[in-house]
Design an enzyme around this catalytic site. Structure first.
Site, PDB file in Angstrom:
ATOM      1  N   THR A 199       0.823  -1.219   0.000  1.00 46.13           N
ATOM      2  CA  THR A 199       0.000   0.000   0.000  1.00 46.13           C
ATOM      3  C   THR A 199       0.851   1.261   0.000  1.00 46.13           C
ATOM      4  O   THR A 199       1.979   1.257   0.493  1.00 46.13           O
ATOM      5  CB  THR A 199      -0.992   0.028   1.195  1.00 46.13           C
ATOM      6  OG1 THR A 199      -1.783   1.202   1.098  1.00 46.13           O
ATOM      7  CG2 THR A 199      -0.288   0.000   2.539  1.00 46.13           C
ATOM      8  N   ARG A 200       0.273   2.328  -0.573  1.00 50.21           N
ATOM      9  CA  ARG A 200       0.911   3.651  -0.522  1.00 50.21           C
ATOM     10  C   ARG A 200      -0.073   4.675   0.050  1.00 50.21           C
ATOM     11  O   ARG A 200       0.138   5.870  -0.031  1.00 50.21           O
ATOM     12  CB  ARG A 200       1.377   4.095  -1.919  1.00 50.21           C
ATOM     13  CG  ARG A 200       0.401   3.855  -3.050  1.00 50.21           C
ATOM     14  CD  ARG A 200       0.790   4.569  -4.308  1.00 50.21           C
ATOM     15  NE  ARG A 200       0.097   5.823  -4.392  1.00 50.21           N
ATOM     16  CZ  ARG A 200      -1.070   6.016  -5.003  1.00 50.21           C
ATOM     17  NH1 ARG A 200      -1.687   5.012  -5.603  1.00 50.21           N
ATOM     18  NH2 ARG A 200      -1.634   7.197  -5.021  1.00 50.21           N
ATOM     19  N   HIS A 204      -7.895   1.817   5.863  1.00 49.28           N
ATOM     20  CA  HIS A 204      -9.113   1.989   6.642  1.00 49.28           C
ATOM     21  C   HIS A 204      -9.814   0.636   6.776  1.00 49.28           C
ATOM     22  O   HIS A 204      -9.210  -0.395   6.529  1.00 49.28           O
ATOM     23  CB  HIS A 204     -10.000   3.048   5.974  1.00 49.28           C
ATOM     24  CG  HIS A 204      -9.269   4.357   5.788  1.00 49.28           C
ATOM     25  ND1 HIS A 204      -8.952   5.171   6.844  1.00 49.28           N
ATOM     26  CD2 HIS A 204      -8.740   4.953   4.680  1.00 49.28           C
ATOM     27  CE1 HIS A 204      -8.281   6.230   6.400  1.00 49.28           C
ATOM     28  NE2 HIS A 204      -8.140   6.117   5.096  1.00 49.28           N
ATOM     29  N   HIS A 207      -9.679  -1.904   3.868  1.00 51.81           N
ATOM     30  CA  HIS A 207      -8.394  -2.611   3.740  1.00 51.81           C
ATOM     31  C   HIS A 207      -8.240  -3.661   4.830  1.00 51.81           C
ATOM     32  O   HIS A 207      -7.679  -4.732   4.603  1.00 51.81           O
ATOM     33  CB  HIS A 207      -7.239  -1.612   3.834  1.00 51.81           C
ATOM     34  CG  HIS A 207      -7.372  -0.453   2.907  1.00 51.81           C
ATOM     35  ND1 HIS A 207      -7.883   0.760   3.303  1.00 51.81           N
ATOM     36  CD2 HIS A 207      -7.086  -0.337   1.585  1.00 51.81           C
ATOM     37  CE1 HIS A 207      -7.906   1.578   2.281  1.00 51.81           C
ATOM     38  NE2 HIS A 207      -7.435   0.950   1.217  1.00 51.81           N
ATOM     39  N   MET A 334     -13.586  -3.397  -2.523  1.00 47.78           N
ATOM     40  CA  MET A 334     -14.423  -3.671  -1.340  1.00 47.78           C
ATOM     41  C   MET A 334     -15.353  -2.477  -1.096  1.00 47.78           C
ATOM     42  O   MET A 334     -14.910  -1.328  -1.123  1.00 47.78           O
ATOM     43  CB  MET A 334     -13.553  -3.858  -0.103  1.00 47.78           C
ATOM     44  CG  MET A 334     -12.602  -5.024  -0.172  1.00 47.78           C
ATOM     45  SD  MET A 334     -13.413  -6.625  -0.063  1.00 47.78           S
ATOM     46  CE  MET A 334     -13.774  -6.723   1.666  1.00 47.78           C
ATOM     47  N   VAL A 437      11.673  42.871   1.009  1.00 46.74           N
ATOM     48  CA  VAL A 437      12.385  41.625   0.708  1.00 46.74           C
ATOM     49  C   VAL A 437      13.712  41.929   0.023  1.00 46.74           C
ATOM     50  O   VAL A 437      14.743  41.332   0.322  1.00 46.74           O
ATOM     51  CB  VAL A 437      11.514  40.714  -0.185  1.00 46.74           C
ATOM     52  CG1 VAL A 437      12.340  39.598  -0.788  1.00 46.74           C
ATOM     53  CG2 VAL A 437      10.368  40.128   0.621  1.00 46.74           C
TER      54      VAL A 437
END
Ligand code: PPS
Length: 573
Positions: A199-200, A204, A207, A334, A437
């Protein structure tokens, strides 16, 4: 040359390329006089898995012959199955100093010696062909294709490795296991069957259900094996994910699931990647591997169509699983069936049966709006971890980026906005005004195109840091070039809000105002390259707010911006 260690019963032959004892000392000594190459983040991931044996049977970066064969046949030139081109890319200048037979010291960014590589080939690849063969497309919407064309060097080095050390990590040390360590641990558990889950993303309930079913189906242990190397740009950072996995793990029956981190640089190559993942998991001692819907998918191409079919990966793995020596556990998507309060694969849903699911995009939206994430979708402790790094918008930092011509009123509106913000919020506000700046952060820079870009991107960098730390940054440079503004936007948006405000006043009005007398000097040729006179200003295409300071008061302009901030939800009334 690396040694080969055979560890049974899990996995078969493992290349262990790390030298030891006298050999190690000899090669370390030899490396002192060799040319050095500093590896890129992706190459560091690759070398870690090469050295540890995670990429067995590879003993180094692919030779030209193996590379050609991998692209054409998904096999090394000796016929062994290997779907992914693992190459060491360098630029032309580096390549021109190297030839076959040379040795190179490979180092990390700190100069730490990781390996000595003996070059078998130096060549210029045909990137179009590689993209087409390995990824099935030359579309840069595919992250690996974009990397290949835009980031990878134009030359490749092939050759074997003598390993000195693995790249060093300081995080989650208890969860980082080499193939050898993992095999040993699995052996100690007497785990005959181990099913790995790749998995990446955060995991939940869907899974959890899927992995539970998989472990039951194979009657074995479960290895949660998330990628912590490089994943798809825009993914949730792995620190957050690993904390989520640790929480999720508490919900499995005692002893069923194990968590280990994989330092892989993903290519999002769908089917080829799935097969590659199988080989890697086999090397880590797994007997089974879960392949779900759209495994390692890169998403949609620039034509809006998915680059791979949802079950292409499963189809390819089925053809080769026996040869690889790992069995695929295929899964359909799922979904949650509220009537029965269970998760089930979509192909088990009866006709007309109500199902629920929450996409990754929807989850992000709910986090960002601070909305409820239902208990059927995830576990409260997992959601709590996600919320820590993904706070709702009204707790995120944000940047208001003013752009417009000199004399258009940027600084005046920016100052007015700052005091209004300080009135309504106790949050820290930093104003990065153009002129200010240039006296500090960008002192010494002039007004050439290059210097302006540097100036504007420096401002963007500081604003991104302020945004990351959940503060409020107001920037007010001219920022005449769209490319710089876009680069800033991308950077800042990865940490919080970015609101572009265009001070829409014509050069004629600014010149007439000429508060600093600079337009007169520009017309007289005393100042060269003055924005709007003899240097371009690229009008913003899609600013969040436009202010016409010649048609409205400063109070009205600042209020418009403030209202936009409320409207976008970065501040709460
Ligand atoms: S940029 O292009 O965004 O880097 O410019 P910035 O840092 O905002 O600086 C703009 C201020 O510098 C003064 N100035 C010039 N502006 C434009 N072009 C040239 N050649 C130039 N030389 C000096 C000018 O006062 C700008 O101030 P503002 O506040 O915009 O009027």
């Amino acid at each position: 040359m690396g040694t080969l260690t055979l560890i049974e019963p899990h996995g078969g032959t493992l290349c262990d390329l790390l030298l030891q004892g006298e050999e190690l000392q000899r090669v370390q000594q030899e490396a002192i006089n060799l040319p050095s190459l500093t590896l890129t983040p992706r190459q560091l991931c690759d070398i870690e898995l090469l050295l540890s044996g995670g990429f067995s049977p590879l003993c180094g970066f692919l030779s030209k012959q193996d590379y050609d064969s991998v692209l054409e046949n998904m096999r090394l030139s000796d016929g062994t199955i290997w779907p992914m081109p693992i190459t060491l890319d360098v630029n032309e200048e580096t390549a021109s100093d190297l030839k076959e037979g040379d040795k190179v010291a490979l180092r990390d960014q700190t100069g730490l010696l990781l390996a000595v590589m003996t070059l078998s080939d130096v060549w210029q690849p045909n990137k179009e062909l590689e993209a087409e063969k390995a990824f099935g497309t030359t579309d840069k919407a595919h992250p690996a294709v974009a990397y290949l064309f835009d980031q990878a060097g134009d030359y490749y080095l092939g050759g074997t490795l003598e390993g000195i050390a693995l790249p060093i990590h300081y995080d989650f040390l208890e969860l980082r296991k080499t193939p050898k360590q993992l095999r040993e641990e699995l052996e100690q558990l007497s785990a005959d069957k181990v099913v790995a889950f790749q998995t990446r993303n955060p995991m939940h309930r869907a899974h959890k259900e899927l992995t539970d079913r998989a472990a039951e189906e194979v009657d074995g242990h479960l290895l949660i094996h998330p990628v912590v190397g490089m994943t798809k740009p825009g993914d949730i950072d792995y620190f957050t994910r690993v904390r989520c996995y640790k929480e999720l793990l508490k919900n499995y029956p005692e002893g069923r699931a194990k968590l280990s981190l994989l330092p892989l640089a993903m290519r999002m190559a769908g089917p080829r990647e799935a097969l590659w993942h199988c080989i890697i998991r086999k090397n880590h001692g797994c007997t089974h591997f879960i392949v779900g819907r759209d495994h390692a998918g890169p998403g949609k191409g620039s034509d809006g169509e998915p680059i791979y079919g949802p079950y292409d990966a499963q189809e390819l793995v089925i053809q080769h699983q026996e040869e690889v020596g790992i069995q695929m556990v295929p899964f359909k998507l799922m979904v949650f069936a509220p009537a029965e309060e269970v998760y089930k694969p979509i192909d088990e849903v009866k006709e007309g049966e109500e199902t629920l699911s929450i996409s990754g995009t929807e989850l992000r939206r709910r986090l960002s709006e601070g909305e409820d994430i239902p208990a059927w979708f995830s576990y409260p402790d997992v959601v709590a971890e996600l919320r820590k790094t993904h706070p709702p918008k009204n707790q995120q930092g944000f940047t208001i980026f003013f752009t417009g011509l000199s004399g258009s009123g940027k600084s005046t509106v920016a100052n007015a906005l700052m005091t209004k913000l300080l009135e309504v919020t106790g949050r820290p506000v930093t104003l990065l005004d153009g002129d200010v700046v240039r006296t500090h952060l960008s002192k010494g820079l002039g007004f050439s195109q290059e210097d302006r870009s540097t100036n504007v991107q420096r401002i963007g960098f500081v604003a991104s840091e302020i945004t990351k730390h959940r503060g409020i940054a107001i920037c007010a440079p001219i920022a005449p070039y769209e490319a710089d503004r876009n680069a800033n936007e991308d950077l800042i948006k990865s940490y919080g809000g970015y609101i572009e405000v265009y001070i829409d006043v014509s050069v004629e009005v600014c010149e007439e105002r000429d508060t600093k007398g600079l337009y007169a000097k520009a017309r007289a040729g005393i100042i060269k390259g003055f924005t709007g006179i003899d240097d371009p200003y690229e009008i913003p295409k899609n600013p969040a707010v436009s202010c016409q300071t010649d048609k409205e008061t400063i109070e009205e302009s600042a209020t418009k911006v403030l209202n936009k901030i409320f409207e976008l939800g970065y501040l709460e009334k």
